[in-house]
Design an enzyme around this catalytic site. Structure first.
Site, mmCIF file in Angstrom:
data_model
loop_
_atom_site.group_PDB
_atom_site.id
_atom_site.type_symbol
_atom_site.label_atom_id
_atom_site.label_comp_id
_atom_site.label_asym_id
_atom_site.label_seq_id
_atom_site.Cartn_x
_atom_site.Cartn_y
_atom_site.Cartn_z
ATOM 1 N N GLU B 70 11.334 -10.346 0.612
ATOM 2 C CA GLU B 70 10.932 -9.630 1.820
ATOM 3 C C GLU B 70 11.110 -10.474 3.073
ATOM 4 O O GLU B 70 11.567 -9.978 4.109
ATOM 5 C CB GLU B 70 9.479 -9.143 1.702
ATOM 6 N N HIS B 139 -0.801 -2.649 -4.995
ATOM 7 C CA HIS B 139 0.203 -1.646 -4.607
ATOM 8 C C HIS B 139 -0.447 -0.424 -3.966
ATOM 9 O O HIS B 139 0.140 0.645 -3.970
ATOM 10 C CB HIS B 139 1.001 -1.178 -5.824
#
Lengths: 370, 336
Positions: B70, B139
């Site tokens: 990321e 998540h």
């Protein structure tokens, strides 16, 4: 045998599935005549009076104020005074036993708008009715074919009725070309050709009236009659503040007071109505289209094209309808028209007279368009 | 009449239409192309839940698969934005944003300020938010408020398919970095969406329902819960006004305050944890600027201050429910 009439929830517009009964105007035992509004029905988008087209005595109210009812549900029963109570009850019982709301029955919503290509532009239109002489409904500046939701079906009993979105409007292409009246008229003429209509009765509201007048000048053979509703093209004056405000508004708070001027009864301007207009205005190309049309058609805040002289010499039958409280184009522009023009002013309605006085406008159109 | 499509399709359509309109728009992220460069079916996937599916065959040189790094690809997107592209980077779950905070908070958000207004960073970072997906604590977070806190970032959080398309197009055309938060449980939600391109402006809340008794402010999935609660409360003659913030930065303070002044009673619903949240922010705004109008204390309905549980039963309890919203509104409505 005297008739017993079932009065049901009307379907105003394609998306209407249910309506809320907000007020009764007639009570059980009251006499009603065709054209009377017996109650008010409200949807997310619009509210209106429910008119009966029969006469008699209001015998039953099947809903209370505040009730939500599906389209087609029984609201009231009208019958002559001598009809026995038991017969009225039997009709109600039979109706309720067989009634299935359209949504629950999984029925389609009837005719849906179509889109066709005309000269490289996408034009959306809705056709209702198959019989009789064709009628074409032309909406005004910033409007769309939905502006006729109270009128379209009423005319479709006796006519094949088309309503379209003018270029720059609704779901038609946002390309308005030069943005002139002639160009709009040319597109509408090409539309008639494409759908195979040689000539039609034109019903135009506001800007749509001016488009109809332009067609009557350029292609008179295609025009069987002209019904001009709060029409542009009959005088210089127009509410420049409204045009400018409508074009400029980018938020609900700016748009609402602007749109309110379209109606004599401002409570008709619901949140949903304003939201839908805002969604339209945010489509790509709409801002440029509206600006171009406004600059061309209403330069300096006055109307560029006048057809009063042309009306004097035309052989086409002409009906002019106006809302007496029109704040966009003054009803005084209906004064002094040539003698063969039939003029009807509905005193309590505003610019959206076909919405605010739908029943009266529908009766005028039905009697005029033959 | 617009056709009905899903929230996910609306996002896909916004990306496609903006890529057609502007060659500078590129899409990048993990599996966004579906394994470009590897043998096998291309465009097989289109992101972890398939939001970008179909874009790769149309724009093969403008949809990029990235490594699972990321900080690397978000940095690349930000750099490309500064260099003149208009990248839309997909950062799968907002929970992973932490590894690239420097790129977002200290680079993208600050360039314009540090370079005297000369540098623009038109990057969009799309990311999934929210609980209810049975995906556990790493998540499932609702981290909208963290981005809202940072000046220089804009934050959008659409609740409907219509807003998802219009806000994403606006995000792509905006010259500032935008964090575009997509609630994963809304992907299947259907709604009317025009086929044509359009924008929804930032900083304009949507009054989803007009009412007189209590103002309920929400955003994202909670808007639907608030509307559901309002429907139930209407039967008890409590008339709620429901406001969907749509964007949390900028935030439409005027609409909130106008409504608060009208009703004098405010409930704020936020799926996030309560501390330093949007709920807290809106409550403070109302307390500060609409104090004289208030007839009751402002209530917040939020998740508790705990991580999102993995247990289904506990996760359901964790998320604010229509019932909890209804109870809070009743308390506020009946306060004397």
């Amino acid at each position: 045998m005297p008739a017993i009439h079932s009065i049901t929830v009307p379907k105003w517009g394609l998306s209407m599935e249910k309506g809320r009964l907000t007020a009764w105007h007639r009570q059980v035992g009251d006499r009603v005549s065709p054209g009377d509004e017996i109650c008010d029905v409200e949807t997310d988008k619009i509210s209106g009076g429910l008119e009966v087209n029969v006469g008699g005595v209001l015998r039953r109210q099947l809903a209370q104020e505040g009730d939500e009812l599906p389209v087609g549900a029984l609201v009231a029963v009208v019958a002559d005074a001598e009809v026995p109570e038991a017969e009225v009850d039997a009709v109600v019982a039979a109706f309720q036993a067989s009634f299935v709301p359209a949504a629950a029955a999984g029925e389609g919503e009837g005719a849906q708008p179509q889109k066709i290509e005309i000269g490289g532009r996408r034009i959306r239109y809705l056709k209702r009715g198959e019989r009789g002489d064709p009628v074409l409904l032309l909406h005004g500046f910033g409007g769309d074919l939905g502006n006729w939701l109270f009128n379209h079906d009423a005319l479709a009993d006796k006519h094949a009725v088309y309503a379209l979105d003018l270029p720059g409007h609704g779901e038609s292409s946002k390309d308005v070309g030069a943005g002139t009246l002639d160009e709009l008229a040319a597109v509408v003429t090409a539309f008639l050709e494409t759908v195979g209509v040689e000539s039609a009765h034109l019903v135009g509201h506001s800007l749509g009236g001016a488009v109809a007048l332009a067609m009557a000048s350029s292609t008179p053979k295609r025009v069987r009659s002209l019904s001009l509703i709060c029409s542009a093209g009959l005088g210089r004056e127009i509410n420049a503040g409204y045009i400018d405000g409508f074009v400029r508004a980018t938020t609900r708070n700016a748009l609402r007071p602007c749109v309110a001027q379209l109606y004599a009864q401002e409570t008709l301007v619901t949140r949903q109505l304003v939201d839908d207009l805002l969604k339209y205005k945010r489509l790509e190309g709409v801002d440029a289209a509206l600006r171009k049309l406004a600059d061309n058609l209403f330069p300096g805040g006055t109307q560029r094209s006048l057809f009063r002289d042309a009306l004097a010499s035309t052989r086409i039958p002409v009906l002019v309808v106006w809302g007496g409280k029109d704040r966009i184009i003054p009803a005084s522009q209906a004064d002094g028209l040539p003698g063969h023009v039939r003029v009807e002013v509905l005193p309590d309605a505003g610019h959206m007279v076909q919405v605010e006085a739908a029943g009266a406008v529908n009766r005028l159109l039905a009697s005029f368009i033959r | 009449m617009a056709r009905t499509i899903t929230y996910q399709q609306a996002i896909n359509e916004a990306l496609r239409q903006e890529m057609e309109r502007d060659p500078r728009v590129i899409v990048m992220g993990e599996d966004n192309a579906g394994g470009a460069g590897s043998p096998g079916e291309q465009d097989a996937w289109g992101g972890v839940l398939g939001v970008t599916k179909g874009l790769y065959p149309r724009f093969p040189d403008r949809v990029l698969d990235t490594p699972i790094s990321e900080s690397g690809f978000i940095g690349a997107a930000i750099g490309a934005a500064v260099a003149g592209m208009r990248p839309v980077a997909e950062l799968m779950f907002v929970d992973f944003m932490g590894v690239c905070f420097d790129q977002i908070f200290n680079q993208a958000a600050k360039f314009k300020y540090m370079f005297g207004g000369k540098a623009e960073t038109p990057v969009v970072i799309r990311t999934m938010i929210g609980a209810g997906f049975r995906a556990a604590a790493q998540h499932s977070q609702m981290l909208t408020s963290i981005f809202t806190h940072v000046p220089g970032l804009k934050v959008a959080c659409p609740a409907t398919p219509y807003d998802a398309k219009g806000l994403l197009i606006q995000s792509i055309r905006d010259n500032d970095p935008v964090i575009f938060c997509e609630h994963k449980l809304l992907y299947g939600l259907k709604g009317d969406v025009p086929e044509e391109s359009y924008t929804v402006p930032f900083g304009e809340a949507n009054v989803v329902r007009e009412g007189k008794s209590v103002t309920v402010v929400a955003y994202g999935r909670m808007v639907h819960f608030a509307v559901q609660a309002a429907g139930e409360l209407a039967k008890k003659k409590i008339d709620c006004e429901v406001i969907d913030l749509r964007t949390t930065s900028p935030m439409d303070e005027a609409t909130i305050l106008e409504s608060a002044e009208k009703t004098g009673r405010v409930v704020v619903v936020d799926e996030a944890n309560p501390r330093c949240s949007l709920a807290t922010d809106v409550a403070a705004l109302v307390a500060e600027k609409a104090f004289r109008s208030l007839k009751a204390p402002v209530e917040r309905v939020t998740a508790p201050h705990v991580p999102v549980p993995f247990s289904d039963a506990l996760e359901d309890l964790y998320i604010p429910s229509p019932a909890k919203i209804g109870a809070a509104v009743e308390r506020v409505a009946n306060y004397h």
